[in-house]
Design a protein around this motif. Structure first.
Motif, PDB file in Angstrom:
ATOM      1  N   ILE A   1       6.793   6.856  -6.367  1.00  0.00           N
ATOM      2  CA  ILE A   1       6.339   5.719  -7.286  1.00  0.00           C
ATOM      3  C   ILE A   1       5.482   6.495  -8.405  1.00  0.00           C
ATOM      4  CG2 ILE A   1       5.353   3.696  -7.238  1.00  0.00           C
ATOM      5  CD1 ILE A   1       7.931   3.556  -5.874  1.00  0.00           C
ATOM      6  N   GLN A   2       4.402   7.266  -7.740  1.00  0.00           N
ATOM      7  CA  GLN A   2       3.338   7.613  -8.782  1.00  0.00           C
ATOM      8  C   GLN A   2       3.686   8.578  -9.772  1.00  0.00           C
ATOM      9  OE1 GLN A   2       0.014   9.334  -6.416  1.00  0.00           O
ATOM     10  NE2 GLN A   2      -0.620   7.242  -5.768  1.00  0.00           N
ATOM     11  N   LYS A   3       4.866   9.382  -9.346  1.00  0.00           N
ATOM     12  CA  LYS A   3       5.361  10.456 -10.361  1.00  0.00           C
ATOM     13  C   LYS A   3       6.458   9.636 -11.331  1.00  0.00           C
ATOM     14  CE  LYS A   3       7.734  14.791 -10.613  1.00  0.00           C
ATOM     15  NZ  LYS A   3       8.374  15.860  -9.636  1.00  0.00           N
ATOM     16  N   TYR A   4       7.304   8.624 -10.946  1.00  0.00           N
ATOM     17  CA  TYR A   4       8.337   8.235 -11.783  1.00  0.00           C
ATOM     18  C   TYR A   4       8.135   6.879 -12.347  1.00  0.00           C
ATOM     19  CZ  TYR A   4      10.619  12.410 -10.203  1.00  0.00           C
ATOM     20  OH  TYR A   4      11.201  13.743  -9.830  1.00  0.00           O
ATOM     21  N   ILE A   5       7.684   5.932 -11.434  1.00  0.00           N
ATOM     22  CA  ILE A   5       7.190   4.705 -12.086  1.00  0.00           C
ATOM     23  C   ILE A   5       5.815   4.147 -11.485  1.00  0.00           C
ATOM     24  CG2 ILE A   5       9.562   3.744 -12.215  1.00  0.00           C
ATOM     25  CD1 ILE A   5       9.848   2.672  -9.444  1.00  0.00           C
ATOM     26  N   PRO A   6       4.686   4.687 -12.103  1.00  0.00           N
ATOM     27  CA  PRO A   6       3.287   4.399 -11.618  1.00  0.00           C
ATOM     28  C   PRO A   6       3.313   2.823 -12.155  1.00  0.00           C
ATOM     29  CG  PRO A   6       3.353   6.154 -13.395  1.00  0.00           C
ATOM     30  CD  PRO A   6       4.946   5.862 -13.115  1.00  0.00           C
ATOM     31  N   ILE A   7       3.900   2.284 -12.974  1.00  0.00           N
ATOM     32  CA  ILE A   7       3.783   0.721 -13.320  1.00  0.00           C
ATOM     33  C   ILE A   7       3.930   0.061 -12.077  1.00  0.00           C
ATOM     34  CG2 ILE A   7       6.389   0.697 -14.041  1.00  0.00           C
ATOM     35  CD1 ILE A   7       5.515  -1.451 -15.954  1.00  0.00           C
ATOM     36  N   LEU A   8       4.946   0.310 -11.284  1.00  0.00           N
ATOM     37  CA  LEU A   8       5.285  -0.644  -9.988  1.00  0.00           C
ATOM     38  C   LEU A   8       4.093  -0.300  -9.076  1.00  0.00           C
ATOM     39  CD1 LEU A   8       7.337  -2.503  -8.463  1.00  0.00           C
ATOM     40  CD2 LEU A   8       8.368  -0.356  -7.560  1.00  0.00           C
ATOM     41  N   GLY A   9       3.625   0.883  -8.699  1.00  0.00           N
ATOM     42  CA  GLY A   9       2.655   0.988  -7.742  1.00  0.00           C
ATOM     43  C   GLY A   9       1.243   0.284  -8.271  1.00  0.00           C
ATOM     44  N   ASN A  10       1.089   0.498  -9.634  1.00  0.00           N
ATOM     45  CA  ASN A  10      -0.218  -0.384 -10.128  1.00  0.00           C
ATOM     46  C   ASN A  10      -0.088  -1.690 -10.113  1.00  0.00           C
ATOM     47  OD1 ASN A  10      -1.431  -1.569 -13.022  1.00  0.00           O
ATOM     48  ND2 ASN A  10      -2.572  -0.251 -12.193  1.00  0.00           N
ATOM     49  N   ALA A  11       1.099  -2.366 -10.029  1.00  0.00           N
ATOM     50  CA  ALA A  11       1.645  -3.793 -10.240  1.00  0.00           C
ATOM     51  C   ALA A  11       1.264  -4.455  -8.906  1.00  0.00           C
ATOM     52  CB  ALA A  11       2.937  -4.221 -10.501  1.00  0.00           C
ATOM     53  N   VAL A  12       1.745  -3.830  -7.751  1.00  0.00           N
ATOM     54  CA  VAL A  12       1.531  -4.048  -6.424  1.00  0.00           C
ATOM     55  C   VAL A  12       0.257  -3.867  -5.936  1.00  0.00           C
ATOM     56  CG1 VAL A  12       4.156  -4.154  -5.873  1.00  0.00           C
ATOM     57  CG2 VAL A  12       2.832  -2.137  -5.038  1.00  0.00           C
ATOM     58  N   ASP A  13      -0.540  -3.099  -6.542  1.00  0.00           N
ATOM     59  CA  ASP A  13      -1.935  -2.837  -6.042  1.00  0.00           C
ATOM     60  C   ASP A  13      -2.802  -3.882  -6.580  1.00  0.00           C
ATOM     61  OD1 ASP A  13      -3.647  -0.946  -4.720  1.00  0.00           O
ATOM     62  OD2 ASP A  13      -4.598  -0.115  -6.523  1.00  0.00           O
ATOM     63  N   GLN A  14      -2.265  -4.723  -7.424  1.00  0.00           N
ATOM     64  CA  GLN A  14      -2.987  -6.059  -7.927  1.00  0.00           C
ATOM     65  C   GLN A  14      -2.874  -7.130  -6.727  1.00  0.00           C
ATOM     66  OE1 GLN A  14      -3.282  -6.432 -12.180  1.00  0.00           O
ATOM     67  NE2 GLN A  14      -2.128  -4.340 -12.266  1.00  0.00           N
TER      68      GLN A  14
ATOM     69  N   SER B   1       0.756  -1.172  -0.260  1.00  0.00           N
ATOM     70  CA  SER B   1       0.109  -0.104  -0.114  1.00  0.00           C
ATOM     71  C   SER B   1       1.058   1.182   0.141  1.00  0.00           C
ATOM     72  CB  SER B   1      -0.824  -0.040   1.274  1.00  0.00           C
ATOM     73  OG  SER B   1      -1.639  -1.129   1.294  1.00  0.00           O
ATOM     74  N   HIS B   2       1.888   1.421   0.778  1.00  0.00           N
ATOM     75  CA  HIS B   2       2.921   2.403   0.879  1.00  0.00           C
ATOM     76  C   HIS B   2       3.509   2.642  -0.450  1.00  0.00           C
ATOM     77  CE1 HIS B   2       2.367   2.492   5.315  1.00  0.00           C
ATOM     78  NE2 HIS B   2       2.159   3.764   4.966  1.00  0.00           N
ATOM     79  N   VAL B   3       3.950   1.447  -1.221  1.00  0.00           N
ATOM     80  CA  VAL B   3       4.445   1.649  -2.367  1.00  0.00           C
ATOM     81  C   VAL B   3       3.577   2.494  -3.418  1.00  0.00           C
ATOM     82  CG1 VAL B   3       5.552   0.294  -4.576  1.00  0.00           C
ATOM     83  CG2 VAL B   3       6.041  -0.308  -2.069  1.00  0.00           C
ATOM     84  N   THR B   4       2.157   1.794  -3.565  1.00  0.00           N
ATOM     85  CA  THR B   4       1.101   2.474  -4.499  1.00  0.00           C
ATOM     86  C   THR B   4       0.928   3.684  -4.042  1.00  0.00           C
ATOM     87  OG1 THR B   4       0.298   0.189  -4.572  1.00  0.00           O
ATOM     88  CG2 THR B   4      -1.013   2.054  -5.463  1.00  0.00           C
ATOM     89  N   TYR B   5       0.830   4.072  -2.952  1.00  0.00           N
ATOM     90  CA  TYR B   5       0.310   5.504  -2.646  1.00  0.00           C
ATOM     91  C   TYR B   5       1.809   6.600  -2.665  1.00  0.00           C
ATOM     92  CZ  TYR B   5      -4.192   3.721  -2.510  1.00  0.00           C
ATOM     93  OH  TYR B   5      -5.240   2.976  -3.127  1.00  0.00           O
ATOM     94  N   ASN B   6       2.973   5.862  -2.716  1.00  0.00           N
ATOM     95  CA  ASN B   6       4.228   6.928  -2.534  1.00  0.00           C
ATOM     96  C   ASN B   6       4.206   7.825  -3.762  1.00  0.00           C
ATOM     97  OD1 ASN B   6       7.181   7.463  -3.453  1.00  0.00           O
ATOM     98  ND2 ASN B   6       6.946   7.101  -1.230  1.00  0.00           N
ATOM     99  N   GLU B   7       4.574   9.181  -3.376  1.00  0.00           N
ATOM    100  CA  GLU B   7       4.635  10.263  -4.381  1.00  0.00           C
ATOM    101  C   GLU B   7       5.562   9.898  -5.576  1.00  0.00           C
ATOM    102  OE1 GLU B   7       4.800  14.040  -2.497  1.00  0.00           O
ATOM    103  OE2 GLU B   7       3.002  13.835  -1.629  1.00  0.00           O
TER     104      GLU B   7
END
Ligand SMILES: Cc1cc2nc3c(=O)[nH]c(=O)nc-3n(C[C@H](O)[C@H](O)[C@H](O)COP(=O)(O)OP(=O)(O)OC[C@H]3O[C@@H](n4cnc5c(N)ncnc54)[C@H](O)[C@@H]3O)c2cc1C
Length: 295
Positions: free
Chosen positions: A86-99, A78-84
């Motif tokens: 991650i969201q700004k530079y590598i949203p692909i990772l936040g999206n992957a772990v949100d699954q 959750s902290h990876v997904t909502y980290n600023e």
């Protein structure tokens, strides 16, 4: 009922290393979402645990001066997904772990635990492969780093000696700047299911957005460990974005993977997924990189 002989709460990274070295059979527990299941199933019954949960130096995400993104392994999904960052530079990772799993698992499970269990279906893994992530490992003798592809040895086995722990995951600027990325998880249902196949694509386009400059294609569950498709990547570099290109990508990717039949899906179905998802993920990644798809 959890059959645990003893549990030691480590106070720091060196304290965790000492506690592990003092007991050759001790196992690291972070979020516990894998370890506790194995204890309850009897696979790790009677084990000794060294808990690294809550060690502050193992949590958080930050940017180094040269733009390298540093992800500490004890950071929850959750902290990876909502980290600023991650969201700004590598949203692909936040999206992957949100699954991953459901909200409870995402709140307790950590990105470090996800790669350290060595499982090919780990949702963070294929994306980290497509980002050329580097894993930092700390032991009594100091630190060593490994490209994530070398961290995975075989199914369920990673490159960690007893007394070592993963202390950071690095993604350098040249591996994310200018890239668009997309991860697709195919599972039998939308929630609480591990991937039948996972596909991650990162792509960088020419300045006029018509040509592929660089592409990384990675899969989970297409072999015993997460993997890249280097031949497919070479093939697309320098090519114009055309419908034929996507067909080539799908057809070449299936020559590089080695999925197996399991109760979840047959090898043939997984090959079909590799062909289809590589095309779909590449198309979406191109759009995220600022390009357009004409069909
Ligand atoms: C109901 C359920 C659903 C799930 N769904 C998914 C899913 O959809 N996708 C998915 O990818 N995973 C899924 N998982 C698996 C799990 O949540 C992840 O693998 C999680 O990331 C493990 O992290 P953790 O912190 O809980 O690890 P733990 O259970 O604490 O540890 C896992 C392993 O990693 C080792 N370890 C942990 N941290 C370190 C470290 N820093 N250094 C060295 N070794 C370490 C431990 O010794 C252990 O071997 C699911 C699990 C459950 C229970």
């Amino acid at each position: 009922m959890y059959d645990i002989e003893k549990i030691y709460q480590a106070k720091s990274i060196p304290d965790a290393i000492d506690a592990l070295l003092a007991d050759p059979k001790a196992i690291i527990i972070s979020g516990g979402s894998d370890v506790l299941i194995k204890i309850r199933e009897g696979k790790l019954a009677g084990c000794s645990l060294v808990s690294i949960h809550g060690i502050k130096e193992l949590e958080g995400i930050y940017l180094e001066q040269d733009g390298t993104i540093v992800i500490k392994p004890g950071t929850s999904f959750s902290h990876v997904t909502y980290n600023e960052i991650i969201q700004k530079y590598i949203p692909i990772l936040g999206n992957a772990v949100d699954q991953v799993g459901g909200p409870q698992i995402r709140n307790i499970g950590t990105i470090g635990g996800n790669i350290c269990n060595g499982v090919t279906s780990a949702d963070s893994a294929s994306t980290l492969f497509a980002l050329n992530a580097v894993v930092e490992i700390t032991g009594k003798a100091g630190k060593r780093t490994l490209p994530i592809a070398d961290f995975y040895k075989s199914a369920g086995k990673v490159n960690l000696e007893h007394g070592e722990l993963v202390t950071a995951i690095y993604i350098s600027k040249d591996n994310y700047e200018g890239f668009g990325g997309h991860y697709i998880k195919y599972a039998q249902r939308n929630a609480m299911d591990i991937a039948t196949l996972g596909c991650a694509v990162n792509v960088k386009l020419s300045s006029d957005k018509t040509t592929i400059e660089d592409m990384r294609l990675a899969f989970g569950v297409a072999g015993p460990v997460p993997m890249r498709c280097h031949e497919t990547e070479k093939l697309v570099k320098g090519q114009k974005i055309t419908p034929e290109l996507f067909e080539q990508v799908g057809k070449t990717a299936i020559t590089e993977v080695n999925p197996r039949t399991s109760w979840r899906a047959s090898k043939e179905f997984r090959l079909q997924l590799v062909e289809e998802l590589s095309k779909r993920a590449l198309k979406q990644a191109i759009v995220f990189a600022g390009g357009a798809i004409y069909e």
